[in-house]
Scaffold this active site. Structure first.
Site, PDB file in Angstrom:
ATOM      1  N   SER A 172       0.811  -1.218   0.000  1.00 26.90           N
ATOM      2  CA  SER A 172       0.000   0.000   0.000  1.00 26.90           C
ATOM      3  C   SER A 172       0.846   1.269   0.000  1.00 26.90           C
ATOM      4  O   SER A 172       1.895   1.335   0.652  1.00 26.90           O
ATOM      5  CB  SER A 172      -0.879  -0.008   1.254  1.00 26.90           C
ATOM      6  OG  SER A 172      -1.383   1.276   1.505  1.00 26.90           O
TER       7      SER A 172
ATOM      8  N   GLU B  84       0.196   3.672   1.692  1.00 27.84           N
ATOM      9  CA  GLU B  84       0.260   4.150   3.085  1.00 27.84           C
ATOM     10  C   GLU B  84       1.647   3.902   3.686  1.00 27.84           C
ATOM     11  O   GLU B  84       2.035   4.557   4.659  1.00 27.84           O
ATOM     12  CB  GLU B  84      -0.799   3.449   3.935  1.00 27.84           C
ATOM     13  CG  GLU B  84      -2.207   3.964   3.730  1.00 27.84           C
ATOM     14  CD  GLU B  84      -2.405   5.391   4.224  1.00 27.84           C
ATOM     15  OE1 GLU B  84      -2.144   5.658   5.403  1.00 27.84           O
ATOM     16  OE2 GLU B  84      -2.804   6.241   3.408  1.00 27.84           O
TER      17      GLU B  84
ATOM     18  N   TYR C 271      -1.747   0.201  10.730  1.00 28.78           N
ATOM     19  CA  TYR C 271      -2.000  -0.473   9.443  1.00 28.78           C
ATOM     20  C   TYR C 271      -0.764  -0.386   8.546  1.00 28.78           C
ATOM     21  O   TYR C 271      -0.307  -1.395   7.981  1.00 28.78           O
ATOM     22  CB  TYR C 271      -3.209   0.186   8.759  1.00 28.78           C
ATOM     23  CG  TYR C 271      -3.355  -0.170   7.302  1.00 28.78           C
ATOM     24  CD1 TYR C 271      -3.934  -1.378   6.923  1.00 28.78           C
ATOM     25  CD2 TYR C 271      -2.904   0.697   6.296  1.00 28.78           C
ATOM     26  CE1 TYR C 271      -4.054  -1.714   5.584  1.00 28.78           C
ATOM     27  CE2 TYR C 271      -3.022   0.366   4.959  1.00 28.78           C
ATOM     28  CZ  TYR C 271      -3.604  -0.843   4.610  1.00 28.78           C
ATOM     29  OH  TYR C 271      -3.718  -1.183   3.282  1.00 28.78           O
TER      30      TYR C 271
HETATM   31  O1  G4F Z   1     -10.564   6.747   2.301  1.00 30.46           O
HETATM   32  P1  G4F Z   1      -9.574   6.652   3.395  1.00 30.46           P
HETATM   33  O2  G4F Z   1     -10.033   6.024   4.665  1.00 30.46           O
HETATM   34  O3  G4F Z   1      -8.313   5.932   2.773  1.00 30.46           O
HETATM   35  P2  G4F Z   1      -6.769   5.828   3.262  1.00 30.46           P
HETATM   36  O4  G4F Z   1      -6.639   6.062   4.703  1.00 30.46           O
HETATM   37  O5  G4F Z   1      -5.969   6.690   2.344  1.00 30.46           O
HETATM   38  O6  G4F Z   1      -6.445   4.286   2.981  1.00 30.46           O
HETATM   39  C1  G4F Z   1      -6.974   3.571   1.860  1.00 30.46           C
HETATM   40  O7  G4F Z   1      -6.060   3.574   0.786  1.00 30.46           O
HETATM   41  C2  G4F Z   1      -4.808   2.922   1.061  1.00 30.46           C
HETATM   42  C3  G4F Z   1      -3.926   3.014  -0.194  1.00 30.46           C
HETATM   43  O8  G4F Z   1      -4.427   2.227  -1.222  1.00 30.46           O
HETATM   44  C4  G4F Z   1      -5.031   1.489   1.490  1.00 30.46           C
HETATM   45  F1  G4F Z   1      -3.855   0.888   1.794  1.00 30.46           F
HETATM   46  C5  G4F Z   1      -5.953   1.448   2.699  1.00 30.46           C
HETATM   47  O9  G4F Z   1      -6.237   0.094   3.025  1.00 30.46           O
HETATM   48  C6  G4F Z   1      -7.251   2.153   2.343  1.00 30.46           C
HETATM   49  O10 G4F Z   1      -7.899   1.441   1.309  1.00 30.46           O
HETATM   50  O11 G4F Z   1      -9.037   8.119   3.766  1.00 30.46           O
HETATM   51  C7  G4F Z   1      -8.501   8.981   2.805  1.00 30.46           C
HETATM   52  C8  G4F Z   1      -8.281  10.358   3.434  1.00 30.46           C
HETATM   53  C9  G4F Z   1      -7.527  10.304   4.757  1.00 30.46           C
HETATM   54  O12 G4F Z   1      -6.551  11.316   4.797  1.00 30.46           O
HETATM   55  C10 G4F Z   1      -8.591  10.606   5.812  1.00 30.46           C
HETATM   56  O13 G4F Z   1      -8.098  11.257   6.984  1.00 30.46           O
HETATM   57  O14 G4F Z   1      -9.565  10.929   3.737  1.00 30.46           O
HETATM   58  C11 G4F Z   1      -9.500  11.503   5.034  1.00 30.46           C
HETATM   59  N1  G4F Z   1     -10.867  11.576   5.580  1.00 30.46           N
HETATM   60  C12 G4F Z   1     -11.506  12.726   5.906  1.00 30.46           C
HETATM   61  N2  G4F Z   1     -12.715  12.436   6.438  1.00 30.46           N
HETATM   62  C13 G4F Z   1     -11.656  10.541   5.904  1.00 30.46           C
HETATM   63  C14 G4F Z   1     -12.828  11.083   6.443  1.00 30.46           C
HETATM   64  N3  G4F Z   1     -11.488   9.191   5.750  1.00 30.46           N
HETATM   65  C15 G4F Z   1     -12.499   8.376   6.153  1.00 30.46           C
HETATM   66  N4  G4F Z   1     -12.351   7.041   5.987  1.00 30.46           N
HETATM   67  N5  G4F Z   1     -13.655   8.866   6.695  1.00 30.46           N
HETATM   68  C16 G4F Z   1     -13.871  10.209   6.874  1.00 30.46           C
HETATM   69  O15 G4F Z   1     -14.914  10.642   7.371  1.00 30.46           O
END
Ligand code: G4F
Length: 320
Positions: free
Chosen positions: A122, A124, A146
């Protein structure tokens, strides 16, 4: 001879796209699902239950399935949740990969079958990256339990390649989304909310950090890269990304514009959705995958947001 593939996490977003791709290519497809997870039904793939937190039935499964290719996608993959469940995440996401690698190694040693192994690494792992865009050469600086577990799994995969001469490849995938994305990830949370707000079923959407930037691509494109990695002449590690990044706010703009709404009227923020340490800015350089694998993404950022919103409008209408 029909080739046999085993996909861990077959019921997830990537597992379903990969299953479709492999079936189209004539593979016999088997999948692993966690005990108690939502049943993944497909008449054309055989599903087995396996708990990667202990993996005791992996040798029997390998003996029965005899996979030519293993795509290891299963993980506790939610970054925010990994702060609440660090040990569970380390066990499933980190040690789970080691259990799979051991199964591949001992199956090869017992039967002589040279099973190829794909590890879902990933972006990440780059975390607080000091260079942009990030490539296969960029040092890792993980920022969550993670990401730490994924770094462990990445190096175990490299080590099994070097120590045991196994065909093991890491795909370092940047964020990849689709209408099948889980509802807890930010893109799908936004597109579902935009659809529900448009249809008068929801008023507000509560999010965390709107400034974070990600390189978002389409999951259907990214599973083609996984397959290509296991068809290469040599096992190697590849970044898979679009090369463009956008903020969460940009995604809000694109998604709400697709339903003629202004997100400012509907979005509020809550520290509950912030992470103890955030990854601010990721953007991938996939030139090696383009050069060696001939891989190209086909869906751009606006196209992705539109595809997801259009799907969710229909999905919400149907489930009303
Ligand atoms: O959609 P996210 O939760 O994805 P994140 O953390 O980038 O991780 C995903 O992608 C990675 C790379 O492929 C994978 F390895 C991992 O398993 C997963 O699929 O969050 C994206 C961004 C973050 O910065 C987070 O802080 O969105 C921001 N965010 C803002 N509000 C939020 C929210 N994320 C989530 N999940 N929920 C919110 O309400």
């Amino acid at each position: 001879m029909t080739r046999v593939a085993l996909i861990t996490g077959i019921g997830g977003q990537d597992g379903t796209y990969l299953t479709e791709l492999l079936l189209e290519k004539g593979y016999e497809v088997h999948g692993l699902v966690a005990p108690g997870s939502k049943r993944f039904e497909t008449p054309r793939a055989t599903v087995h239950v396996c708990d990667l937190a202990e993996g005791s039935n992996l040798p029997d499964l390998f003996h029965a399935v005899r996979p030519d290719e293993v795509y290891h996608l299963a993980a506790q993959s939610h970054v925010r949740l990994s702060f609440d469940l660090p040990l569970h995440t380390a066990n499933v996401t980190g040690l789970g990969t080691l259990r799979m690698l051991e199964a591949v190694r001992s199956h090869r040693d017992r039967t002589g079958q040279p099973t190829r192994f794909y590890q879902a690494s990933s972006s990440e792992m780059f975390g607080r990256a000091e260079v942009s865009p990030q490539s296969e050469e960029t040092p890792f600086h993980p920022r969550s339990p993670y990401a730490c577990a994924k770094v462990f799994a990445f190096w175990q995969t490299v080590n099994y390649r070097e120590a045991y001469d196994l065909f093991c490849a890491n795909g370092i995938l940047f964020n990849h989304e689709s209408p099948r994305r889980g509802e807890d990830f930010v893109t799908r949370k936004i597109t579902l909310a935009a659809a529900r707000i448009k249809l008068g079923l929801q008023e507000k959407l509560t999010l965390g950090n709107l400034q974070a930037r990600r390189d978002w691509g389409f999951a259907g494109d990214y599973v083609r890269a996984m397959w290509a990695m296991l068809q290469a002449d040599e096992p190697d590690d590849f970044v898979v990304a679009t090369g463009q990044n956008h903020s969460v706010e940009d995604f809000l703009n694109a998604a709400f514009a697709a339903v003629d709404l202004d997100w400012h009227d509907h979005v509020e923020t809550d520290p509950r959705f912030l992470r103890p340490s955030e990854v601010d800015d990721l953007r991938g350089d996939a030139s090696k995958a383009r050069r060696v694998l001939g891989w190209e993404p086909t869906v751009d950022f606006e196209g992705l947001a539109r595809m997801m919103v259009e799907h969710d409008l229909e999905f919400v209408r149907r489930s009303k």
